[in-house]
Design an enzyme around this catalytic site. Structure first.
Site, PDB file in Angstrom:
ATOM      1  N   ASP A  37      -0.108  16.269  -8.142  1.00 25.48           N
ATOM      2  CA  ASP A  37       1.295  16.590  -8.408  1.00 25.48           C
ATOM      3  C   ASP A  37       2.100  15.332  -8.721  1.00 25.48           C
ATOM      4  O   ASP A  37       1.802  14.242  -8.218  1.00 25.48           O
ATOM      5  CB  ASP A  37       1.931  17.255  -7.179  1.00 25.48           C
ATOM      6  N   HIS A 183      -1.207  13.518  -4.817  1.00 24.08           N
ATOM      7  CA  HIS A 183      -0.022  13.185  -5.607  1.00 24.08           C
ATOM      8  C   HIS A 183      -0.281  11.881  -6.365  1.00 24.08           C
ATOM      9  O   HIS A 183      -0.577  10.855  -5.735  1.00 24.08           O
ATOM     10  CB  HIS A 183       1.202  13.018  -4.705  1.00 24.08           C
TER      11      HIS A 183
END
Length: 213
Positions: A37, A183
């Protein structure tokens, strides 16, 4: 995000069946689904791509539209290396702090950035912070998106979590069909650059494949 557990409890998956949490009943081969992400991010996303390439691993990148706009070359590299792309809103909006019209418009803005570079066959969406509401979900699904959440979240953004503990949490809790969240952001980089190689090596040695959604 402070109270989000490493492994999503079964009761949450049961309460919210319209989200995709895992692929436990789909994966015939031993398969882990890596997702990232918040990118694309210079240096960080490039590090991720290099690690994935070393293991022949495929992943899904839930990108922020503003970051696609700022770093198109890195975004194109994700596509060129045959990874999947997902929508993570234009500006990483919190669903619970924005009205439905604003939120949907932000998703559409991100989609426009994505479509400048590629034609997405499967429309994937992950809400920032895992936040969503019933009204927003209904519209998102009518727009043709599959909402992807997760079975395992690495918590790589947490400064209080050591890289070693981050890796241990992911390895000890993942299983065949798990969707893992990392992430590719500056905030997560300290833990990510230690944990991702460990996860790739461990599960490869255990006979797992890494596939995109």
């Amino acid at each position: 995000m402070k109270i989000v557990p490493t492994k999503t409890p079964y009761f949450l998956k049961f309460l919210f069946p319209k989200y995709t949490w895992d692929f436990f009943n789909i994966s015939k081969e031993k398969t882990i689904y890596l997702t990232f992400d918040d990118g694309p991010t210079p240096e960080v996303t490039e590090f991720v791509l290099k690690q994935l390439n070393q293991y022949g691993a495929k992943a899904t990148f839930f990108c922020i539209g503003e970051n696609i706009k700022k770093h198109p070359t890195i975004f194109n590299k994700i596509i060129e290396e045959d990874h999947s792309i997902g929508n993570h809103t234009m500006n990483h909006l919190k669903a619970w702090k924005n009205d439905t019209a604003t939120y949907i418009e932000n998703i559409s803005a991100c989609e426009k950035q994505i479509s400048k570079h590629t034609t997405v066959k499967n429309k994937l969406f992950r809400p920032p912070y895992g936040q969503i509401s019933k009204s927003k979900l209904g519209i998102i699904q009518k727009l043709g998106y599959e909402v992807i959440l997760w079975d395992i979240v690495a918590k790589d953004w947490k400064k209080s979590l050591s890289p070693q503990q981050c890796a241990k949490n992911v390895i000890n809790n993942s299983q065949n069909g798990s969707i893992l969240v990392f992430h590719d952001s500056i905030k997560a980089y300290r833990n990510l650059k230690y944990t991702l190689p460990k996860v790739l090596a461990y599960f490869t040695n255990e006979g797992y494949l890494f596939n995109k959604i």
